[in-house]
Scaffold this active site. Structure first.
Site, PDB file in Angstrom:
ATOM      1  N   THR A 159      17.172   4.044  -5.810  1.00 35.44           N
ATOM      2  CA  THR A 159      17.506   5.296  -4.008  1.00 35.44           C
ATOM      3  C   THR A 159      16.648   5.297  -3.482  1.00 35.44           C
ATOM      4  O   THR A 159      16.408   4.604  -1.987  1.00 35.44           O
ATOM      5  CB  THR A 159      18.839   5.736  -3.786  1.00 35.44           C
ATOM      6  OG1 THR A 159      19.715   5.233  -4.675  1.00 35.44           O
ATOM      7  CG2 THR A 159      19.580   5.918  -2.833  1.00 35.44           C
ATOM      8  N   CYS A 196      42.299   0.966  -4.779  1.00 36.66           N
ATOM      9  CA  CYS A 196      42.976   1.946  -5.850  1.00 36.66           C
ATOM     10  C   CYS A 196      42.443   2.565  -6.385  1.00 36.66           C
ATOM     11  O   CYS A 196      42.759   4.043  -7.442  1.00 36.66           O
ATOM     12  CB  CYS A 196      44.178   0.946  -6.478  1.00 36.66           C
ATOM     13  SG  CYS A 196      45.107  -0.124  -5.517  1.00 36.66           S
ATOM     14  N   GLN A 207      19.745  -5.821  -8.983  1.00 38.76           N
ATOM     15  CA  GLN A 207      20.171  -6.478  -9.507  1.00 38.76           C
ATOM     16  C   GLN A 207      19.148  -7.984  -9.915  1.00 38.76           C
ATOM     17  O   GLN A 207      19.881  -8.455 -10.487  1.00 38.76           O
ATOM     18  CB  GLN A 207      21.561  -7.091  -9.097  1.00 38.76           C
ATOM     19  CG  GLN A 207      22.833  -6.293  -8.311  1.00 38.76           C
ATOM     20  CD  GLN A 207      22.948  -5.216 -10.016  1.00 38.76           C
ATOM     21  OE1 GLN A 207      22.831  -6.051 -10.678  1.00 38.76           O
ATOM     22  NE2 GLN A 207      23.590  -3.666  -9.539  1.00 38.76           N
ATOM     23  N   SER A 222      15.647  -1.385  -9.434  1.00 38.31           N
ATOM     24  CA  SER A 222      15.741   0.315  -9.719  1.00 38.31           C
ATOM     25  C   SER A 222      16.007   0.183 -11.639  1.00 38.31           C
ATOM     26  O   SER A 222      16.449  -0.708 -12.229  1.00 38.31           O
ATOM     27  CB  SER A 222      16.837   0.854  -9.878  1.00 38.31           C
ATOM     28  OG  SER A 222      17.176   1.953 -10.391  1.00 38.31           O
TER      29      SER A 222
END
Length: 475
Positions: free
Chosen positions: A70, A320, A177, A194
């Site tokens: 980050t 949810c 990724q 990262s």
């Protein structure tokens, strides 16, 4: 317990563990000092930088180690924008970037900068032409991830980089990724990654800035890491990060082929064993280890809890399962179903038998959750489902026998869609069902349900306390 959430954080690679333990005894001193211990630490740091730079595809003096992925993203974006402030304050990003990129973009816009978000298609991929069209004379920076963290779709970085080069705009790439599987193609300008995404220790990020890029580090000046990451370097963690990146790259080709077969198995089998499932993301241009699917009429949080009880660790982008009760921005940008969303990202070494057992468990768990929520079943006669929905969901006759209103105000995902489906079963062809809902997920899931069920979505309009969604039955 099978761990299927490597996209969030991969298990520590054995090579990283070994390198970390070994360098704890050698890399504790200040690498800026000239005495023996400092020189030893500097050698470790330099070797790690060379190894990481080779994996990234840049020069060692172009690469800095940061305190996290980050931090690398924030430093890369803010530094690039600041370095090109004379050009303008316009920033271009895709709508599916990682939250660290979007937070940086929002902060830039709040400070007076301008922002353009490039839309994606239903697979989560940007169009290179649409991205190129978003570039302007005052564009200071463009940002595009190499691969999406939620659905695995690979982005056309090389094509976008060429468009940016032609426009004289640097391209920032979030490669968190994809870096484990290979270098990012194309003429990118700034890159962030990262370590814990590929099996390195947490707390290490990579920031690569090409020499030709105007870059102004933010904050007070610091002599370490070219001024781009202030503070004392965590040399043992850096060494472990570089060693593990080299290790996963060495096995990437074989492991990618093996994991791709397992993901292909999931993609094929999940739609066979679980009814009403939408597999999202690009089926071909994707990461080899990641697959995401959404299960209609399923409470995502309940499903994840049940999978956890069955000893499977997975992730979700469903509203949810979030504290904000809003679907993932990635799924929302793609316009796909969000309820019952499951992201499976397989770590290196995942055995095939774990995937087989996951598919077996998933089948009866989804059935159990749907039964608990009262998902629709076949109607017992003409109009039976609509009458049942009227009793349980507050359906009232609208403008004649062909219009029904389902009051789902105050009810959360996936209930509004369940009640829509139950009511629709008893509506004649051409009839209209209006769903009243105040759950943000309904804005995404009702149109997605129409797409899956080949029904006509007529649009939405505000009502007291929420939104009315109108659907016409086609068949």
């Amino acid at each position: 317990m099978p761990y299927f959430d490597a996209a969030s954080s991969a298990p520590l690679h054995p090579v990283a563990r070994q390198a970390l333990q070994a360098s704890l005894d050698e890399g504790w001193a200040d690498p800026a000092r000239l005495y023996r211990e400092g020189r030893r630490a500097r050698l470790l740091l330099d070797a790690a930088r060379e190894a990481a730079a080779e994996a990234v595809g840049c020069r060692p003096d172009e690469l800095s180690f940061t305190g996290s992925g980050t931090q690398a993203v924030h430093s890369g974006i803010y530094g690039s924008l600041s370095g090109r402030r004379r050009v303008g304050r316009h920033l271009v990003v895709s709508a599916v970037e990682h939250s660290s990129v979007l937070h940086s973009a929002a902060s830039h816009e709040a400070a007076g900068g301008s922002l353009t978000e490039v839309a994606v298609d239903r697979t989560g991929r940007v169009s290179p032409d649409a991205y190129a069209a978003a570039l302007r004379p005052d564009t200071a920076l463009a940002a595009l991830q190499s691969a999406n963290h939620e659905v695995g779709t690979l982005q056309p970085v090389a094509e976008v980089a060429e468009a940016c080069r032609a426009a004289g705009v640097p391209l920032f790439v979030d490669a968190a990724q994809s870096l484990a599987w290979g270098p990012v193609e194309g003429a990118w300008s700034i890159l962030a990654a990262s370590a814990h995404k590929w099996g390195g220790p947490a707390g290490v990020g990579l920031l690569a800035v090409r020499k030709r890029v105007r870059f102004a580090p933010q904050g007070p000046p610091d002599e370490r890491e070219s001024g781009r990451a202030p503070g004392f370097e965590n040399i043992p963690a850096i060494v472990a990060a570089a060693a593990s990146l080299r290790a996963v790259r060495a096995e990437a080709e074989a492991e990618a082929a093996r994991l791709r077969e397992l993901v292909d198995l999931i993609r094929a089998r999940v739609v066979e064993v679980v009814p009403d499932v939408e597999v999202v993301g690009d089926p071909v241009r994707r990461l080899p280890h990641l697959v995401t699917f959404s299960c209609l009429y399923v409470d995502g949080e309940t499903l994840l809890h049940e999978l956890d009880r069955a000893e499977f660790s997975v992730s979700s982008g469903s509203s949810c399962t979030s504290s904000t009760l809003t679907p993932s921005h990635v799924l929302r940008a793609m316009g796909v179903l969000s309820e019952g969303n499951v992201r499976v990202s397989l770590p290196l070494g995942t055995p095939a038998e774990d995937v087989e057992r996951f598919l077996d468990v998933l089948t009866w768990l989804v059935t159990a959750v749907r039964t608990k929520l009262g998902a629709p079943v076949a109607a017992s006669g003409p109009g039976a489902a609509a009458r049942d929905a009227g009793v349980e969901a507050g359906v009232e006759a609208g403008t004649g026998a062909e219009e029904f209103t389902v009051d789902s105000l105050g009810r959360l995902c996936p209930i509004p869609v369940i009640e829509l489906a139950r009511a629709m079963e008893g509506v004649p062809v051409g009839g209209v069902v209006t769903v009243l809902a105040d759950d943000e997920a309904a804005r995404l899931d009702i149109p997605a349900w129409c797409e899956m069920r080949d029904q006509e979505y007529l649009g939405e309009h505000p009502v007291d306390g929420g939104t009315a969604y109108r659907v016409r039955r086609r068949s």
